[in-house]
Enzyme design. Structure first.
Site, PDB file in Angstrom:
ATOM      1  N   GLY A   1      -3.369  -0.672   9.784  1.00  0.00           N
ATOM      2  CA  GLY A   1      -3.368   0.662  10.383  1.00  0.00           C
ATOM      3  C   GLY A   1      -3.840   1.732   9.418  1.00  0.00           C
TER       4      GLY A   1
ATOM      5  CG  ASP B   1      -1.023   9.908   8.469  1.00  0.00           C
ATOM      6  OD1 ASP B   1      -0.920   8.717   8.109  1.00  0.00           O
ATOM      7  OD2 ASP B   1      -0.462  10.842   7.865  1.00  0.00           O
ATOM      8  N   GLY B   2      -2.992   6.949   9.289  1.00  0.00           N
ATOM      9  CA  GLY B   2      -3.906   6.134   8.498  1.00  0.00           C
ATOM     10  C   GLY B   2      -3.847   6.422   7.007  1.00  0.00           C
TER      11      GLY B   2
ATOM     12  CG  ASP C   1       4.427  -6.928   9.448  1.00  0.00           C
ATOM     13  OD1 ASP C   1       5.581  -7.318   9.635  1.00  0.00           O
ATOM     14  OD2 ASP C   1       4.157  -5.745   9.169  1.00  0.00           O
ATOM     15  CG  ASN C   2       5.328  -6.010   5.348  1.00  0.00           C
ATOM     16  OD1 ASN C   2       4.221  -5.648   5.719  1.00  0.00           O
ATOM     17  ND2 ASN C   2       6.411  -5.297   5.540  1.00  0.00           N
TER      18      ASN C   2
ATOM     19  CG  ASP D   1       2.060  -4.857   3.093  1.00  0.00           C
ATOM     20  OD1 ASP D   1       1.136  -4.298   2.492  1.00  0.00           O
ATOM     21  OD2 ASP D   1       2.164  -4.822   4.331  1.00  0.00           O
TER      22      ASP D   1
HETATM   23  P1  AMP Z   1       4.291  -1.284   6.662  1.00  0.00           P
HETATM   24  O1  AMP Z   1       5.676  -0.889   6.986  1.00  0.00           O
HETATM   25  O2  AMP Z   1       3.628  -0.394   5.642  1.00  0.00           O
HETATM   26  O3  AMP Z   1       4.169  -2.721   6.291  1.00  0.00           O
HETATM   27  O4  AMP Z   1       3.433  -1.064   7.975  1.00  0.00           O
HETATM   28  C1  AMP Z   1       3.718  -1.669   9.235  1.00  0.00           C
HETATM   29  C2  AMP Z   1       2.550  -1.413  10.160  1.00  0.00           C
HETATM   30  O5  AMP Z   1       2.370  -0.013  10.371  1.00  0.00           O
HETATM   31  C3  AMP Z   1       1.219  -1.929   9.663  1.00  0.00           C
HETATM   32  O6  AMP Z   1       0.486  -2.365  10.765  1.00  0.00           O
HETATM   33  C4  AMP Z   1       0.609  -0.709   9.013  1.00  0.00           C
HETATM   34  O7  AMP Z   1      -0.800  -0.771   8.959  1.00  0.00           O
HETATM   35  C5  AMP Z   1       1.083   0.395   9.949  1.00  0.00           C
HETATM   36  N1  AMP Z   1       1.192   1.696   9.285  1.00  0.00           N
HETATM   37  C6  AMP Z   1       2.087   2.063   8.331  1.00  0.00           C
HETATM   38  N2  AMP Z   1       1.898   3.332   7.969  1.00  0.00           N
HETATM   39  C7  AMP Z   1       0.844   3.798   8.677  1.00  0.00           C
HETATM   40  C8  AMP Z   1       0.152   5.041   8.742  1.00  0.00           C
HETATM   41  N3  AMP Z   1       0.506   6.088   7.992  1.00  0.00           N
HETATM   42  N4  AMP Z   1      -0.889   5.122   9.592  1.00  0.00           N
HETATM   43  C9  AMP Z   1      -1.254   4.095  10.357  1.00  0.00           C
HETATM   44  N5  AMP Z   1      -0.647   2.908  10.354  1.00  0.00           N
HETATM   45  C10 AMP Z   1       0.395   2.749   9.521  1.00  0.00           C
HETATM   46 MG    MG Z   2       2.870  -4.025   5.987  1.00  0.00          MG
END
Ligand code: AMP
Ligand code: MG
Length: 486
Positions: A92, A125-126, A252-253, A262
């Site tokens: 994301g 927000d990516g 997913d991590n 991650d």
């Molecule tokens: P994470 O908790 O960082 O492992 O993220 C879990 C999911 O949310 C993954 O698919 C990430 O790509 C997405 N994600 C986390 N933060 C953001 C963000 N700020 N913008 C877009 N996608 C996000």
């Molecule tokens: Mg992740």
């Protein structure tokens, strides 16, 4: 030594096709500036360390420029988050730029984290904030220095681009390196969306690139799964032995390579506490320090489920059954070393468990205890560490048993000191140290991040002038609330 424009690219994951990833260009961040770079990670790519100072470096890793051969892709995957299946996750906010070949014949994925929105951003927000990028950078470089396999980090680039979390912060990008960015969740995605042909392609890709030795086996797919189980048993043992808490062990991590991957609200234990929960958002304590072992096993069974179209359930179960015994053997081996023991005795496990219970009661600093225990003579070391325990009589009994155990060891005391100091770090990435460095960096001063990174690349060596990094944390530093927000 190469310059940035001499890197040799390939994009084998991109060539799997659009069912696996989507072409997306990075969205640059404003006024990019180098926060910190890792010389060790530069060396992995054969890059000259001076390249980090070039303007091109900050431009490449802030999304302003791209290599002509790079082909940025957002990967699709799914996964179990806190035990619940989420059918669609994916990159994301990060892009796989491609893989780079090294002179040694290795290949490293370059992944730009915080590169803007993708089809998988959902409501996000990516972006990634400076705070979380620095945290990931520090851990990515500190863990391998402790002998714990991990994805690596080339650099963090800061910016003036504002992003909103609980308050306004600034966007940053982190360049992550790993031999693969494939997670358990990649396999789950193709299983739960019922795309067996794509899943087979994925398995073949992973086998070819990362488990080539399994090709020789009678059942290569099963051999690959067994290898994933083995690697994760060893990884989990290393986390437990050094008090590392991942914080968000969602499928997913988790990397299929058995490397730490991650980073979110991770922590190293300060005081020993088996029930420690580092992620402030983890209300149930699902990912507490001691739960990491059964959770690692649970996650492997989620991966096994996704492989049922290709491997018999009985064979998968048999391979899963290897996890706990392998974990135990690795963990005990590491902890014996931490205690200075070179030969195995059956009663070692009980001796270790008694020690951990005493440490838990006394809230004893997990890192410093083992470091000081390595000082010699052992009687004197025990007198020093004793100060931190509350059950003094219990600790004295333990100390007598430990001395009796040492007496059955071959070798002399000086050899033991060197051996123990080589496995018991003096410096560890404590949350409060990261927090101090982050606060300075948020004010525009990157010196502390760089200094801390440098100290952590040699955690076992006493470094002149760096005593402050080897102290117990201040009381505020033990209770930092680190959440998933990043
Ligand atoms: P994470 O908790 O960082 O492992 O993220 C879990 C999911 O949310 C993954 O698919 C990430 O790509 C997405 N994600 C986390 N933060 C953001 C963000 N700020 N913008 C877009 N996608 C996000
Ligand atoms: Mg992740």
């Amino acid at each position: 030594m190469k310059s940035l424009d001499e890197l040799l690219f390939d994009n084998r994951f991109a060539r799997l096709g659009d069912a696996f990833s989507t072409h997306v260009l990075p969205e640059p961040i404003a006024e990019p500036r180098l926060v910190v770079a890792s010389e060790a990670a530069l060396a992995l790519l054969d890059l000259d360390p001076r390249e980090a100072q070039s303007p091109l470096f900050a431009e490449l890793f802030s999304g302003h420029k791209l290599w002509a051969e790079a082909e940025p892709r957002a990967m699709v995957y799914s996964g179990h988050q806190f035990g619940h299946y989420n059918p669609r996750l994916g990159d994301g906010r990060g892009l796989l730029l491609g893989e780079v070949y090294t002179d040694a014949g290795e290949h490293w994925d370059l992944h730009l984290k915080g590169a803007g929105q993708t089809p998988y951003s959902r409501m996000g927000d990516g972006r990634a904030v400076l705070r979380s990028s620095i945290r990931e950078f520090l851990a990515s470089e500190a863990l391998p220095a402790l002998g714990i396999p991990s994805s690596r980090a080339l650099c963090v680039i800061g910016s003036s681009t504002p992003v909103w979390r609980e308050t306004q912060e600034h966007a940053a990008m982190l360049l992550r390196l790993a031999p693969s960015h494939i997670r358990y969740g990649h396999f789950e995605y193709f299983y739960y969306t019922r795309q067996p042909e794509q899943q087979r392609l994925l398995i073949e890709h992973v086998l070819n690139l990362h488990f080539a030795e399994c090709r020789e086996a009678a059942e290569p797919y099963l051999a690959m799964f067994r290898s994933i189980v083995e690697r994760n048993a060893e990884l989990t043992a290393r986390w437990q032995a050094y008090g590392f808490c991942h914080g968000v062990m969602n499928t997913d991590n988790l990397s299929i390579l058995g490397i730490t991957f991650d980073f979110g609200p991770y922590a190293f234990l300060d005081d020993f506490d088996a029930n420690f929960v580092c992620n402030h958002s983890d209300n149930q304590g699902r990912y507490s320090y001691s739960n990491q072992v059964p959770i690692a096993h649970w996650n492997l069974s989620a991966l096994a489920q996704a492989l049922t179209p290709f491997i018999s359930v009985a064979a998968l179960q048999e391979a899963l059954g290897l996890f706990l015994p392998l974990y135990e053997a690795h963990y005990l081996d590491l902890m014996r070393r931490r205690l200075g023991l070179t030969v195995a005795e059956d009663a070692d496990k009980a001796l270790l468990e008694r020690l951990l219970q005493l440490m838990q009661r006394g809230a004893v600093d997990y890192t410093l205890f083992f470091r000081h225990l390595g000082d010699q003579p052992a009687e004197a070391a025990l007198r020093v560490v004793r100060e931190d325990f509350v059950d003094l009589a219990g600790f004295d009994r333990w100390g007598e048993d430990y001395l009796a155990r040492l007496a059955r060891e071959p070798g002399n005391a000086e050899g033991r000191r060197a051996r123990m100091h080589a496995v018991n770090p003096l410096y560890i990435l404590r949350n409060y140290l990261a927090q101090r460095a982050i606060e300075a960096a948020e004010g525009g001063d990157y010196a502390e991040v760089r200094r801390l990174h440098k100290v952590l690349t040699r955690p076992f060596d006493e470094q002149p002038g760096m005593q402050a990094y080897a102290e117990r944390p201040p009381e505020w530093g033990k209770h930092l609330e680190i959440s998933c927000s990043s």
